[in-house]
Design a protein around this motif. Structure first.
Motif, PDB file in Angstrom:
ATOM      1  N   ASN A   1      -6.655  -6.598   9.445  1.00  9.13           N
ATOM      2  CA  ASN A   1      -6.085  -7.178   8.222  1.00  9.13           C
ATOM      3  C   ASN A   1      -5.962  -6.140   7.116  1.00  9.13           C
ATOM      4  O   ASN A   1      -5.001  -6.146   6.331  1.00  9.13           O
ATOM      5  N   SER A   2      -6.934  -5.211   7.053  1.00 10.63           N
ATOM      6  CA  SER A   2      -6.859  -4.164   6.036  1.00 10.63           C
ATOM      7  C   SER A   2      -5.685  -3.232   6.293  1.00 10.63           C
ATOM      8  O   SER A   2      -4.997  -2.808   5.364  1.00 10.63           O
ATOM      9  N   ALA A   3      -5.460  -2.901   7.561  1.00 10.45           N
ATOM     10  CA  ALA A   3      -4.339  -2.018   7.888  1.00 10.45           C
ATOM     11  C   ALA A   3      -3.002  -2.683   7.583  1.00 10.45           C
ATOM     12  O   ALA A   3      -2.061  -2.040   7.110  1.00 10.45           O
ATOM     13  N   SER A   4      -2.905  -3.980   7.848  1.00 11.55           N
ATOM     14  CA  SER A   4      -1.641  -4.670   7.578  1.00 11.55           C
ATOM     15  C   SER A   4      -1.443  -4.975   6.101  1.00 11.55           C
ATOM     16  O   SER A   4      -0.323  -5.233   5.666  1.00 11.55           O
ATOM     17  N   GLY A   5      -2.532  -4.965   5.314  1.00 12.87           N
ATOM     18  CA  GLY A   5      -2.412  -5.287   3.899  1.00 12.87           C
ATOM     19  C   GLY A   5      -2.321  -4.088   2.991  1.00 12.87           C
ATOM     20  O   GLY A   5      -2.431  -4.247   1.770  1.00 12.87           O
ATOM     21  N   VAL A   6      -2.104  -2.891   3.569  1.00 10.12           N
ATOM     22  CA  VAL A   6      -1.992  -1.697   2.729  1.00 10.12           C
ATOM     23  C   VAL A   6      -0.753  -1.779   1.843  1.00 10.12           C
ATOM     24  O   VAL A   6      -0.780  -1.450   0.648  1.00 10.12           O
ATOM     25  N   LEU A   7       0.354  -2.238   2.419  1.00  8.47           N
ATOM     26  CA  LEU A   7       1.588  -2.357   1.638  1.00  8.47           C
ATOM     27  C   LEU A   7       1.452  -3.391   0.528  1.00  8.47           C
ATOM     28  O   LEU A   7       1.959  -3.185  -0.588  1.00  8.47           O
ATOM     29  N   ASP A   8       0.758  -4.485   0.821  1.00  7.00           N
ATOM     30  CA  ASP A   8       0.567  -5.500  -0.210  1.00  7.00           C
ATOM     31  C   ASP A   8      -0.279  -4.959  -1.360  1.00  7.00           C
ATOM     32  O   ASP A   8       0.009  -5.217  -2.535  1.00  7.00           O
ATOM     33  N   VAL A   9      -1.317  -4.215  -1.014  1.00 10.62           N
ATOM     34  CA  VAL A   9      -2.158  -3.630  -2.059  1.00 10.62           C
ATOM     35  C   VAL A   9      -1.365  -2.629  -2.896  1.00 10.62           C
ATOM     36  O   VAL A   9      -1.473  -2.587  -4.135  1.00 10.62           O
ATOM     37  N   SER A  10      -0.546  -1.806  -2.219  1.00  9.29           N
ATOM     38  CA  SER A  10       0.267  -0.834  -2.954  1.00  9.29           C
ATOM     39  C   SER A  10       1.246  -1.533  -3.896  1.00  9.29           C
ATOM     40  O   SER A  10       1.422  -1.113  -5.050  1.00  9.29           O
ATOM     41  N   ALA A  11       1.883  -2.591  -3.418  1.00 10.96           N
ATOM     42  CA  ALA A  11       2.809  -3.330  -4.278  1.00 10.96           C
ATOM     43  C   ALA A  11       2.082  -3.970  -5.455  1.00 10.96           C
ATOM     44  O   ALA A  11       2.593  -3.989  -6.587  1.00 10.96           O
ATOM     45  N   THR A  12       0.871  -4.478  -5.215  1.00  5.52           N
ATOM     46  CA  THR A  12       0.095  -5.072  -6.306  1.00  5.52           C
ATOM     47  C   THR A  12      -0.283  -4.033  -7.347  1.00  5.52           C
ATOM     48  O   THR A  12      -0.205  -4.284  -8.554  1.00  5.52           O
ATOM     49  N   VAL A  13      -0.682  -2.848  -6.875  1.00  6.20           N
ATOM     50  CA  VAL A  13      -1.053  -1.776  -7.814  1.00  6.20           C
ATOM     51  C   VAL A  13       0.153  -1.335  -8.635  1.00  6.20           C
ATOM     52  O   VAL A  13       0.071  -1.166  -9.865  1.00  6.20           O
ATOM     53  N   LEU A  14       1.295  -1.153  -7.987  1.00  6.17           N
ATOM     54  CA  LEU A  14       2.500  -0.752  -8.722  1.00  6.17           C
ATOM     55  C   LEU A  14       2.929  -1.836  -9.711  1.00  6.17           C
ATOM     56  O   LEU A  14       3.350  -1.533 -10.833  1.00  6.17           O
ATOM     57  N   GLY A  15       2.831  -3.091  -9.287  1.00 12.41           N
ATOM     58  CA  GLY A  15       3.167  -4.175 -10.211  1.00 12.41           C
ATOM     59  C   GLY A  15       2.232  -4.223 -11.408  1.00 12.41           C
ATOM     60  O   GLY A  15       2.664  -4.467 -12.537  1.00 12.41           O
ATOM     61  N   GLY A  16       0.934  -3.972 -11.179  1.00 11.47           N
ATOM     62  CA  GLY A  16      -0.010  -3.938 -12.286  1.00 11.47           C
ATOM     63  C   GLY A  16       0.257  -2.795 -13.249  1.00 11.47           C
ATOM     64  O   GLY A  16       0.172  -2.964 -14.472  1.00 11.47           O
TER      65      GLY A  16
END
Length: 384
Positions: free
Chosen positions: A137-152
């Protein structure tokens, strides 16, 4: 069919379409509106400093830039120092993880009379299903985390940009708003603006003072226990616990506990107990007094406003609820007519004694006289 009915139906359909369009636009722009609201309150918070610098002859744009640059430098320095501390602690924990695990296992075996070994615990952890699922799940959620960081980051940039414009062009904004109102209303708007600046600054002052007290208290504890990076951890606890609503206390206490655990597992327990005790002291003693004095509202009203703000706007509502309610209360208090309170004992919480004896008291006295054989006086009539 009446002639007005088709036009009424068209008008009703047009109004319904406008309502749906407005509702859709509002839901699409709710994020931007919240950012503008945060920016406005941030501009109110820095308005006193910018106003003092502008009064000394400095241009408002330059003064606003200096204030925001100082805030940015302080924030970046704190984040960099905290990041280096976390990186060093993570490296140390990875290197000394077997030693920490042996100490924990030996403590469990001594106190619970068990027979655990480090090899068995490591094998069970490495071959567990939940660990493999977590890694996937962590490997598949790297893109989601990156998008969240950029959005923040984009949201922070938007907030700072609007805040800069609100603070730098504050007089122009006030003139624009007042130009659309009659002179009597202009005075009310300017008074409300001044009250908002005072109450927002007072709220941030109280939060900063509580963060200072919290940081000093936790710094003393961490120094006594010998926990490394005590100054940074104290600043972390003070800022996070005061300026992040609802979950700030838990985030603030988790990091010192983790660092203390690397020194001694019992130190983490001591830190947890101190965080809980200090939080109760802050909630019931320190915060009500400071909040009531700086923003001039009752502690119960402050607590209720935080709950209402959280229910309406989440963490943002909890953060700006108290200064908003304090501003509204102070503005309305200037127009509510006050009267002198009568000197009645019930005002002070005491019941007023009746002027004469009640019927129950007279009945008890009459019964007492009859039992003792004394003549009873007439209770009514003309005395015959």
């Amino acid at each position: 069919m009446p002639r007005w009915l088709p036009r009424a139906m068209v008008l009703a359909l047009a109004l319904y379409a406008c309502f749906q369009l407005g509702s859709w636009a509002f839901h699409q722009l709710i994020g931007l509106l919240i950012n503008i609201l945060i920016s406005f309150f941030l501009a109110l918070a820095v308005e006193p400093a910018v106003g003092r610098m502008a009064a000394r002859g400095m241009r408002r744009g330059v003064a606003t830039f200096i204030v925001f640059f100082a805030v940015l430098i302080a924030t970046a320095g704190f984040v960099a120092l905290l990041g280096s501390m976390l990186a060093g602690q993570i490296v140390d924990m990875v290197e000394h993880f077997p030693k920490y695990l042996d100490s924990v296992i030996s403590w469990i075996n001594e106190n619970f009379h068990s027979d655990l070994s480090r090899v068995e615990v490591q094998d069970s952890l490495l071959h567990s299903d939940w660990l493999q699922k977590y890694v996937q799940n962590s490997a598949s959620g790297v893109l989601d985390v990156s998008a969240t960081v950029l959005g923040g980051l984009f949201r922070l940039l938007t907030i700072f940009l609007f805040s800069f414009y609100f603070a730098a062009d504050g007089p122009r904004l006030r003139r624009t708003v007042c130009s659309m109102l009659p002179p009597a209303r202009q005075a009310e708007v300017l008074r409300a603006w001044e009250i908002a600046v005072d109450k927002t600054g007072g709220y941030l002052y109280s939060r900063g003072l509580m963060a200072l007290v919290s940081g000093i208290a936790h710094y003393i504890l961490l120094q006594i226990l010998g926990v490394p990076y005590a100054p940074v951890l104290a600043v972390w606890v003070g800022l996070v616990s005061q300026f992040i609503p609802t979950i700030g206390t838990y985030l603030a206490g988790a990091l010192p506990m983790l660092i203390a655990f690397t020194v001694d597992p019992w130190y983490a327990v001591w830190v947890l107990g101190f965080v809980v005790i200090y939080q109760q002291f802050e909630n019931y003693v320190l915060q009500p007094k400071l909040t009531a004095k700086t923003v001039d509202i009752h502690p119960a009203v402050a607590f209720g406003s935080v709950i209402a703000g959280t229910a309406l706007m989440g963490a943002v509502g909890a953060l700006i609820a108290i200064p908003a309610v304090a501003t509204l209360q102070a503005f309305l208090g200037a127009y509510v007519k006050r009267y002198e309170v009568t000197d009645d004992p019930r005002v002070h919480g005491r019941r007023e004694r009746p002027a004469g004896d009640s019927a129950l008291v007279r009945m008890r006295r009459a019964l007492g006289r009859r039992q003792s054989g004394e003549p009873t006086a007439p209770t009514g009539g003309d005395g015959s």
